[in-house]
Design an enzyme around this catalytic site. Sequence first.
Site, PDB file in Angstrom:
ATOM      1  N   GLY A 165      -2.215   5.548  -4.314  1.00 56.90           N
ATOM      2  CA  GLY A 165      -2.298   4.196  -3.954  1.00 56.90           C
ATOM      3  C   GLY A 165      -3.914   3.907  -4.210  1.00 56.90           C
ATOM      4  O   GLY A 165      -4.491   3.076  -3.443  1.00 56.90           O
ATOM      5  N   SER A 166      -4.466   4.416  -5.081  1.00 53.11           N
ATOM      6  CA  SER A 166      -6.020   4.117  -5.550  1.00 53.11           C
ATOM      7  C   SER A 166      -6.089   2.587  -5.892  1.00 53.11           C
ATOM      8  O   SER A 166      -6.733   1.907  -5.915  1.00 53.11           O
ATOM      9  CB  SER A 166      -6.432   4.992  -6.553  1.00 53.11           C
ATOM     10  N   ILE A 194      12.981  -0.989 -10.950  1.00 50.76           N
ATOM     11  CA  ILE A 194      13.393  -2.321 -10.272  1.00 50.76           C
ATOM     12  C   ILE A 194      14.658  -2.851 -10.817  1.00 50.76           C
ATOM     13  O   ILE A 194      14.896  -3.128 -11.962  1.00 50.76           O
ATOM     14  CB  ILE A 194      12.546  -3.443 -10.363  1.00 50.76           C
ATOM     15  N   ASN A 240       3.432  -4.845 -13.039  1.00 51.84           N
ATOM     16  CA  ASN A 240       3.214  -3.408 -13.002  1.00 51.84           C
ATOM     17  C   ASN A 240       2.120  -3.042 -13.844  1.00 51.84           C
ATOM     18  O   ASN A 240       1.194  -3.738 -14.549  1.00 51.84           O
ATOM     19  CB  ASN A 240       4.360  -2.730 -13.666  1.00 51.84           C
ATOM     20  N   HIS A 253       0.469  -0.083 -16.260  1.00 52.81           N
ATOM     21  CA  HIS A 253       0.865   1.231 -16.993  1.00 52.81           C
ATOM     22  C   HIS A 253      -0.247   1.738 -17.650  1.00 52.81           C
ATOM     23  O   HIS A 253      -1.190   0.955 -18.123  1.00 52.81           O
ATOM     24  CB  HIS A 253       1.934   0.744 -17.983  1.00 52.81           C
ATOM     25  N   GLU A 270      -8.220   0.582 -14.587  1.00 52.54           N
ATOM     26  CA  GLU A 270      -6.964   0.008 -13.858  1.00 52.54           C
ATOM     27  C   GLU A 270      -7.651  -0.877 -12.803  1.00 52.54           C
ATOM     28  O   GLU A 270      -6.824  -1.965 -12.748  1.00 52.54           O
ATOM     29  CB  GLU A 270      -6.210   1.238 -13.448  1.00 52.54           C
TER      30      GLU A 270
END
Length: 202
Positions: free
Chosen positions: A12-13, A90, A104, A106, A176
């Site tokens: 969960g960063s 999903i 999302n 990636h 990210e």
Amino acid sequence: MYNIVVLASGNGSNFQAVIDAIDNGVINNAGISKLICNNKRAYVLQRARENGIASVLVDTKKGDYNSIISTILSAENPDLILLDGYMRIIPDYIIDAYPFKIINLHPSLLPAFGGVGYYGSRVHEAVINSGTRYSGCTVHFTTKDVDNGPIIDQRVVEVCDHETPESLEKKIHEEEHKSLVFSINLLITKRYSIKGKRVIRE
């Protein structure tokens, strides 16, 4: 208030990066109302507790887990659903219920090294083995075609000669966080349009 729901399976960063950006005013007029997690050992659950965010642990070994998630999402009525290392596909009916509201992140420059089977360290190993000189991350809308939704943002890192999957992952993680915060801010402003697989910034 722009309502965000997060689905996560691991550390969960990126979840933490969004929390920090909201707390620091980098993301304005937004909040995370719920964390949905499918891994009881995931550190993301601890992050939610420490930040006062409600969480739900869903057992994906049960056949009806997607209907449980759908019920939770319906109750939360999210403006945005963020997949943060969520290790499940999903289903189409949830995607249909939230068109262009699911994103999302990636760990490659899509469309390269994406699709079924490309996740976590597998992506970085494939990138290194391919000999490519650059990799990065992609924030994209989630569609029924896995890892092929319209691209919101990408960040690039160099793949050095003695790169390891671990060192490449660390580089990409740093990008990210930036890419995700930028993308959420763009979606909040609604100053964009979608043309095919490209998100046009206005």
